[in-house]
Every structure is written in C-alpha cells, then in structure tokens.
Design a protein around this motif. Structure first.
Motif, short mmCIF file in Angstrom:
data_model
loop_
_atom_site.label_atom_id
_atom_site.label_comp_id
_atom_site.label_asym_id
_atom_site.label_seq_id
_atom_site.Cartn_x
_atom_site.Cartn_y
_atom_site.Cartn_z
N ALA A 26 0.83 -1.20 0.00
CA ALA A 26 0.00 0.00 0.00
C ALA A 26 0.86 1.25 0.00
O ALA A 26 2.06 1.20 0.26
N GLN A 27 0.23 2.40 -0.27
CA GLN A 27 0.91 3.69 -0.29
C GLN A 27 1.07 4.19 1.15
O GLN A 27 0.12 4.62 1.78
N GLY A 28 2.28 4.12 1.68
CA GLY A 28 2.52 4.64 3.01
C GLY A 28 3.69 5.60 2.95
O GLY A 28 4.18 5.92 1.86
N ASN A 45 -0.58 11.54 -1.65
CA ASN A 45 -1.41 10.98 -0.57
C ASN A 45 -1.05 11.72 0.73
O ASN A 45 -0.60 11.15 1.70
N ALA A 50 -4.85 6.97 1.78
CA ALA A 50 -5.01 5.98 0.70
C ALA A 50 -5.17 4.55 1.22
O ALA A 50 -5.77 3.70 0.54
N ASN A 51 -4.64 4.28 2.40
CA ASN A 51 -4.88 2.93 2.97
C ASN A 51 -5.47 3.04 4.38
O ASN A 51 -5.26 2.18 5.22
N HIS A 52 -6.22 4.10 4.61
CA HIS A 52 -6.88 4.31 5.91
C HIS A 52 -8.00 3.26 6.08
O HIS A 52 -8.78 3.03 5.16
N PRO A 53 -8.09 2.63 7.26
CA PRO A 53 -9.09 1.58 7.47
C PRO A 53 -10.53 2.03 7.16
O PRO A 53 -11.32 1.24 6.62
N VAL A 56 -11.00 1.98 3.39
CA VAL A 56 -10.98 0.59 2.91
C VAL A 56 -12.31 -0.08 3.25
O VAL A 56 -12.93 -0.76 2.42
N GLY A 241 -7.20 10.53 -0.93
CA GLY A 241 -6.73 9.14 -0.88
C GLY A 241 -7.38 8.13 -1.81
O GLY A 241 -7.03 6.96 -1.76
N CYS A 242 -8.33 8.55 -2.66
CA CYS A 242 -8.91 7.50 -3.54
C CYS A 242 -8.78 7.87 -5.02
O CYS A 242 -7.67 7.81 -5.54
N SER A 277 -15.68 5.52 -0.70
CA SER A 277 -14.42 5.87 -0.03
C SER A 277 -14.23 7.37 0.05
O SER A 277 -13.75 7.90 1.06
#
Ligand SMILES: *Cc1c(COP(=O)(O)O)cnc(C)c1O
Length: 390
Positions: A26-28, A45, A50-53, A56, A241-242, A277
């Motif tokens: 994922a993008q971190g 981001n 972009a990979n926030h719970p 998702v 983030g999406c 999202s």
C-alpha cells in the motif's frame, strides 16, 4: 515503428525518457519500490488516507452491496446511490447548489471547459496551470489567453484589452495550489477582478482539497473567499486518498455539464466503491482526525522546508506541502534523482514539458504520516545531491 524508436532514442540521449516503477504494497510513508525499501517523497497521498481503514471499509461495504462495476455512464445505467450521495455531500461542503463527480481530475478539467465554453467566449488561464486545464482549453471552442503566473496586474490588463471587443463570456481559471511550484494562487484579488469584469472564476483545487482551510475545504476557504468562486473543481486522488474528481457549482452549471460535457457523458462511471471511499475521506478531513492530520502535515512541511533552505536550496516560493528544489537542467536533475534513489529516497525529477526549460527540479511532497527523522535524513541527502551547503 522506426520513427517511434528514433524518438525514444532521442529522448533517452537527452535524459528525458520516461518509464514506470512498481510500488509493492500500500501507499505509506515508506514503500517497497522495484523490490527495495524506500522513503516515499513523491506521493500526493498527503494525509495518508489511501490505505486508511475507514476508506478501505467503506469501499468493501459498497462493493459487497453494489458490486464492482456500474455497467454504464451516469446518463445511462451508471448513476448509482454512492455517486449521488457524494454529490450531495460535496455541494454542502463547498456551499453550492450542486456538484458533479467526474472519473478523474483530467476528465473533469477537459470536460468542464469543453462543456461550458463556446465560440466567442474567452478563457484566461494562468501559465502554470495543470496540463488537464491546458487540454481543456484546447478542447473548448473558446479562445484562450494565457496570463503570466499569479500576475494580477497582467491579468487585469488582458481583461481590459479583451473587454473592448467582448462578444461572449469570460472565465478565469487557476490552480488553487500550483502542482509543480507549491505556491498558492492570489484568489482574493482574482475574485475582485472577476467581479469587476463580470467573469466567472474557476479554481482547480486538486492539491488544496482536504489540506487547506477550515475542515479541509480548500484554498479558497484558507484565503477567506469561498463564496467568490463560481466553479470549485477538486480531486479525490490526492489528499482524499482515492480517485476521481468533482465540480461544485450552481445548478445551471451542473445541468449544463450533464448535457454538454463529453468526458462526463461518454465514459463509464466510477465503481460504486470509489464514491463511498471519497465520502469516508470527506468525513475524516472535516473532523478532529482531519485537523490532527493537517497539523502533522504542516509541522512536517515546515521542518523539511526549513532544513532545505538552511542548506541554501531554492524552493521556488513554495508555501505548501509541495516542496520543489530547483536543479536547472535535465541531466543534473536526473543525476540527483538517481543518487537519491540509490540512497533509498524516492523523489521525482521533473523536466520539460512538465516545467519550463531551465526550471527542472526535484519535486518533493510531504505527508502527515512521515517520521521527522526520515525527513531530516532526506533533506540532508537532497542538499548533498543538489550541491547545497549541507
Ligand atoms: C493531479 C491534478 C489533476 C488531475 O487529477 P487526476 O484525478 O489525477 O486526473 C488536475 N489538476 C491538478 C492541478 C492536478 O494536480
């Protein structure tokens, strides 16, 4: 084929060849790039969403309920509940009568300018506006007048000149935060001009949405002139983030686009999970978590930019999370980017045609979720790579 091969070889010789790199996972703030662990310093981001719970989970839930595809464009079968909910939310977020979701920022800008403007109209466009605005100007049947970057006096002179032979509508279009320089458009002055000349003002807030202003409402909110903007364009692919984009505007503008905007009409709508999202992202940026993330982003940005400036580097007037470092010509730019990559810092070298000749740069973007220690090390290495005063 030979012609294309020759063109590619020519680009390669000039150090201008573009190619793709693969990010794993994922993008971190750190990613695995082509198999190696790297500090990610070129992602939009900005808030780490972009990979926030919550995003998702919203996508998962919408996918379970509505499936993965929409089966058509918005005007046929593809206008689903999540698209409409997102539009209602956006109109309230920006304080407009309506909003319209597009599949990308590129599709939005090309479709908005093409869909709204006609022969006899004039578009006034900042010279550093994003490529999608430039392409939108080309697609619109209006004439385009390019004004020098953020130069209010020059724009005023051009409006005065054009007003004498005016036949149609005037539209002034600008990025809110400029994507390659990281500076902010002089929106309050542009609002005064557009009122004086009876023009419309469009702001592309791809980099300000979620990041600037109260509740993440963007550059115009940050500068206290939200009501002065006629066309609020923004994207979901950066701080939110999406993916995708929007225009918030009056009902007449939105209905005109539904009827005339080719990128809106002739394209399958976003999968239902994407607006879901985006809604989750808007909830986060408007709340306490958004405040906290924006504060962290700002502290990181200030710290990082200060270190680079102490190293004697030219940040091209950036005042935001987009931090360019002037390098000049393509060859040293790409050499610096290669050196940094070897040191596990993933930062992009930017060359013409994205920026003017002689204005090549490293373009670093700071995220709320970067660790200060990582930024400190990155700044030191950038200073070394560009030949600053470490
Ligand atoms: C990224 C960007 C766009 C394009 O948005 P996408 O959703 O990536 O197509 C448009 N305008 C500006 C200023 C941008 O930075």
């Amino acid at each position: 084929m030979d012609r294309w091969r020759d063109q590619l070889n020519e680009l390669k010789e000039k150090g201008m060849l573009r190619f793709l790199r693969t990010v794993e996972g994922a993008q971190g703030p750190r990613v695995v790039l082509d198999g190696r662990d790297m500090l990610l310093l070129c992602s939009n981001n900005y808030l780490g969403l972009a990979n926030h719970p919550a995003l998702v989970e919203a996508a998962r839930e919408a996918t379970s309920r509505y499936g993965v595809g929409t089966g058509g464009s918005r005007l046929i079968s593809g206008s689903m509940k999540t698209h409409v909910q997102l539009e209602e939310h956006l109109a309230a977020f920006k304080g407009t009568e309506g909003a319209l979701v597009f599949n990308s920022g590129y599709a939005a800008n090309t479709g908005i300018l093409q869909g709204l403007l006609d022969e006899g109209d004039v578009i006034f466009s900042d010279e550093l506006n994003h490529a999608s605005i430039i392409d939108g100007c080309r697609l619109a049947r209006a004439r385009t007048v390019v004004y020098p970057h953020a130069d209010v006096a020059a724009l005023e002179a051009l409006l005065t000149k054009e007003a004498r032979k005016r036949r149609g509508r005037f539209l002034v279009v600008t990025d809110g935060v400029f994507s390659m320089d990281g500076d902010i458009a002089p929106l309050p002055a542009l609002v005064r001009l557009k009122e004086r000349f009876d023009a419309l003002l469009m702001v592309d807030d791809a980099h300000g949405t979620g990041v600037l202003g109260e509740g993440g409402r963007g550059t115009a909110a940050h500068l206290g002139c939200l009501e002065g903007i006629d066309l609020h364009m923004g994207t979901f692919g950066k701080a939110l983030g999406c993916a995708g984009a929007y225009l918030a505007a009056s009902r007449i503008v939105i209905d005109s686009l539904i009827n005339h905007s080719r990128s809106f009409i002739f394209s399958t709508s976003l999968p239902p999970s994407v607006p879901a999202s985006a809604l989750a992202a808007l909830d986060i940026v408007a709340g306490a978590e958004g405040e906290r993330l924006r504060r962290a982003l700002w502290l990181n940005r200030e710290f990082f930019a200060r270190r680079l400036q102490e190293g004697g580097l030219d940040l091209l007037g950036s005042t935001t999370q987009i931090v360019p470092v002037l390098t000049g010509d393509p060859a040293p730019t790409m050499e610096a980017a290669r050196y940094l990559l070897a040191e596990s810092i993933f930062v992009q070298g930017i060359r013409p045609p994205t920026v003017p000749r002689g204005r090549c740069r490293l373009r670093a973007t700071v995220m709320a979720v970067h660790e200060p220690g990582d930024l400190e090390l990155a700044a030191e290495l950038i200073i070394r790579a560009v030949g600053g005063e470490g």
